[in-house]
Design an enzyme around this catalytic site. Sequence first.
Site, mmCIF file in Angstrom:
data_model
loop_
_atom_site.group_PDB
_atom_site.id
_atom_site.type_symbol
_atom_site.label_atom_id
_atom_site.label_comp_id
_atom_site.label_asym_id
_atom_site.label_seq_id
_atom_site.Cartn_x
_atom_site.Cartn_y
_atom_site.Cartn_z
ATOM 1 N N GLU A 102 44.353 -19.693 -27.972
ATOM 2 C CA GLU A 102 42.961 -19.692 -27.483
ATOM 3 C C GLU A 102 42.029 -20.288 -28.524
ATOM 4 O O GLU A 102 41.176 -21.129 -28.218
ATOM 5 C CB GLU A 102 42.512 -18.251 -27.176
ATOM 6 C CG GLU A 102 42.836 -17.745 -25.815
ATOM 7 C CD GLU A 102 42.214 -16.377 -25.565
ATOM 8 O OE1 GLU A 102 42.498 -15.816 -24.507
ATOM 9 O OE2 GLU A 102 41.467 -15.880 -26.414
ATOM 10 N N GLY A 233 8.499 -26.105 1.297
ATOM 11 C CA GLY A 233 8.784 -27.510 1.593
ATOM 12 C C GLY A 233 9.840 -27.632 2.677
ATOM 13 O O GLY A 233 10.473 -26.663 3.087
ATOM 14 N N MET A 234 10.030 -28.864 3.130
ATOM 15 C CA MET A 234 10.970 -29.124 4.227
ATOM 16 C C MET A 234 12.417 -28.961 3.747
ATOM 17 O O MET A 234 12.700 -28.910 2.544
ATOM 18 C CB MET A 234 10.771 -30.541 4.759
ATOM 19 C CG MET A 234 11.066 -31.616 3.728
ATOM 20 S SD MET A 234 10.767 -33.279 4.336
ATOM 21 C CE MET A 234 12.070 -33.418 5.531
ATOM 22 N N GLY A 236 16.080 -29.792 2.588
ATOM 23 C CA GLY A 236 16.666 -30.906 1.856
ATOM 24 C C GLY A 236 15.765 -31.493 0.788
ATOM 25 O O GLY A 236 16.142 -32.463 0.129
#
Length: 1201
Positions: A102, A233-234, A236
């Site tokens: 590790e 907002g809209m 997308g």
Amino acid sequence: MDFRSFVEQEMRNIASSSSSASTPKWTYDVFLSFRGEDVRKNFVDFLYSSLQQKEIYTFKDDEKLERGRSISPALIQAIKESRIAVIIFSENYATSSWCLDELAEIIDCNHVLGQTVLPVFYYVDPSVVRRQKGSFGRAFVKHEDEIEDKERIQKWRAALTEAAAISGWDVPNTADGHESKCIQEIVGDVMVKLERVIAVEEKNQVGIDSRVHKVNALLNLGSDEVHFIGIWGMSGIGKTTIARAVFDRISIHFEGAIFLHEVREQSKSLENLQEKILSKILCLKDLRISSVFEGSNMIRRRLCYKKVLVVLDDVDHLDQLEALAGKHHWFGAGSRIIITTKNKHLLVTHEVDRIIKTQSSFSYCFCYIPSNAFKKDYPAEDYEEISVEIVHYAGCLPLALKVLGSFLYGRDMAEWRSEVERLKRIPEDEIMEKLQVSFNGLNEVEKEIFLDIACFFKGKKKEYIRRVLDSFDFYPDIGIKVLIEKSLVTVSGGRILMHCLIQEMGWHIVRQKAPDEPGKHSRLWVAEEICDVLARDKVTENVVGMWLDLSTPKDVLINNEAFEKMRKLRLLKINNACVSRCPNCLPNEIRWLNWHGYPSKSLPVSFQPEKLVRLKLQYSRVIQLWKGIKLLDKLKYINLSHSQKLIRTPDFTGIPNLERLILEDCSNLTEIHPSAGYLKRLQLFNLRNCTNLRSLPKQIILESLEVMILSGCSKVGEFPKILGTMDRLRAVYLEATAIKELPPSIEHLTSLVLLNLSYCKSLTSLPSSLCRLECLKVLVLSGCSKLCKLPEELGHVLSLEELYVDETAISEPPSSIVLLKNLKTLSFRGCKAMASHTWRAFLSSWLLGEKSQDSMGFFFPSVSGLNSLAKLDLSDCNLLDGGFPCDLGSLSSLVELNLGKNNFTSISAASIKNLSCLQILELVGCKRLEILPELPPSIEELYADNCTSLQSATDLLTKYGKLYRVSFSNCFQLLLDEQTSSMIDATWNHMLEELLLVDDNFSICLPGGRIPSWFTYQNWGPSIRIKLPSNWYSDEFMGFAVCAVSDLITTTLEGRDLLQKIPGVRIQFNLIDQEEKICDGMFTLGYVGSEKKIDSEHTCLAYLSFDEIWLLFFDKVCSPNEWTCVEVSADVYSKKYMVFKAWGISLVYKDDVRQNTELSMIPQSSELGERGLSSSVLANGLKSIRKKRRGREGFSRIPPK
């Protein structure tokens, strides 16, 4: 400046602000590297919890054992995907090749990916690590002897040298060795470094940085006011992207934070969303909320003192806000609630403080083209101008540009030009058409996968979706990968997600040819439409999938011929539909059939589903699936669980590839067809609670079987004969069956790890071949009341770790049992056949290594061979005096010993005191026991309730520094012993001398019934409420002493990881401020009590450490002095079993310790009962809570205000 010049300038800005190297993909904030056996249960657990509480996403490998000599690919991937690696160097770190691998990988990631490395030196000197001296040097000597790969070892050395040279934390020399303070420093430094790393990463996300700054300005993080911020907002446009970026950057500054995705889609169960908020912020498990009203009250009550950050993403209804974030006063000072929505009016109605409208800018949107189309920060040469056109004609819609960019990846200029021309023809407001370009670029199979996910599988687990799609021959691994590359789906938390706008595009594609005629669609998923077309027989052959998943049961009418036309149907799911009659036929093309409550007695005779992969008909009315043989060579899964009318299974001859057969709780099932015994691909065979099943196949050869469950098949009397090796079977559950014996062929189960035969009351013997199971770790024989002997060769099962033979007729174990060097738990509880002479013979001969006169010459070796034994239960075995060997103390790993309900009068001191690791001793119900034995210094808990003859506790309460929970209920003989009473009188003073540092609670329960006079506040009644003095809290304050007097009736069981569940009395402890806001806590006092009512009174004296209290409530107030009252009572469950008569409370300060010689606080006389035990019994608690469990010492106290 003209448009072209503007574009050129913007592109130059983008190029100059972007990094030439791509940002690595980070999955985790922090990776913890540590040696499990050194620090897992103390330092690492507390560090991990502290990181999680600060919303720092941390990877901690929970595997307790290393599974190989090198780390797994998954672990390497986790290291590479972590921003910061915290390495905890401990004494034995270098002994693990796993840890060293590790470390080497972490150093490589530091060089290649710029991963930040932070070393922590846990009681090991940094120079020892750097130079590989001491334990590290010894570890490397061993590695060099055992490992041939010298280059690998050299890499380890170089990694240790480099890591140890990095500035980190030397735990013993940090914060005066207080581990909790050191952990706080580590977490604080990680937060600072994370903020810098994230800020740098976000600068590479062009356009995001300015938007985040804009939102941050509105948040006004420096203010202690509670602010609600709306992002509007809209679809997308990037609302979620901005909210997520803000959340990632600022969440570490809050006491709790949650980003609640897609509230709109999850709002069918607002209670579930409330559970998520509370569980995440308060770190609660298994929280259940029964109503929205209850959930709202809980959020308001539990979060009103906590500074939290809550993001509610995609909210579309006022009910959601009222349930999840109703008012500002629901949340503590400085809290911020961010809401994203398409509905501005919703924000105005809810009186959100500030609203920001999300709008696209050219520079913000332009970055989506090069990052997705070229996988760079800047367009390829000659593609700059056409990239500008794509942005312009796509309407600066980020989602559309992301999809378009992914679609155009790898395409030439001609194809780019063609796409520009297509976009020019689409009206500006036709978002769906703009998005559909990516769908159009898919091949036919990929389109089918996309539409199936959009209509049926969004949010489902990826592995489940993969199995379904694989049944359709869709090659899902490739198909899903393509959809991810095209930005049509994402994978998060093992689930496939899809933006709501892209999902709506999928729905639009399905519906566009016949928007008003659902029966002509290829997929049906809206419940109302499905119910309509099934009732009116309006479906067509276009339908390939139907998903009717009703949230509550509802009557559904299905026309007899409803499925005749759906010849292409491959997926059918019906859930919660109450159907009175079944259709005449089902389509033969079906691949995935899931019908909850299937209404017919059998599948239609005409049904020949040759491609069927999954058949799930839970709670059906099926009597028999079919008669004869059906050739279904693709069928892998059958689940008919809870089908109460099922009588027999079909012939499985024609189903050679069946992998899972689940018939759980089919209570009328009487027979399993013999062909089930030859299913070579079967992995799971579950017949749990088939209570009328009488027989199994006589013979089985199930080569792939992994788990076999016959639990509760109470009439199954014979286990099948095993033909050949079944080397994959790991677990067999046969609880509560009528099995009389196991076949000798059981030895063919060569990989068996667990065998559970509990409560097989007809089982009389075990075959010797059982002892040849080299992988067996757990053998459960509890409740097998006719089993009187274990196989002589049992000691040859060297892998065995847990052996339970409780309540059996076994009178003596085999002599070979001492060979079980890996045995960790051994329980003979309730083996009353091991009585009198039998137990004496067994123990004296087995443990002393002598031959017993009463055991007919059998020889039993010493117990000293059980070097790993941690838990031993010999309770309720009728043990008498002389049954304890002198070398019981050789059990060097024993942590818990239960000797309750036995008949001895004393225990040899040598039997107990040499158990150097013993922490818990249970003597409950030893009614003849007169004197307690000398105990080892390691003892922490002692339960001696119902020891009615116990006359002396010697100097128990002053001698053992780690003892913190003691219970002597119903031990009234103690009151008659003056020496014991006098000893207890002195205990308080003895303990006060050492009480300078407190980090845990303590309780002791004794017979007697009066509050000691030194308790400042007393009240006779079911509870007590006191008003605290002004400025009662200071750095001198240590905790609360509490006294409760009660009639002990019986007690509830407290969930404890003990051999025998130890009951406890739960005490409600409330701290209340001036506004009557309550911080409610729960503490448990260590009563065991009695199964029968006890009329006499009992007193419990307890100490509640303030450090423990503050850990619970530190986030509720700025200073403890804001609390003005304390209220203590029994909780509602304890009140059912106890009658509480009186309470006392005292505040304990360090000054009490300093002045204890003056005894200003404690009277010298006994004050409990007529000859009761004095208040000084509490003293032992105050000493015991000084015990230091690593990881909890040095609790960081707050400064008084």
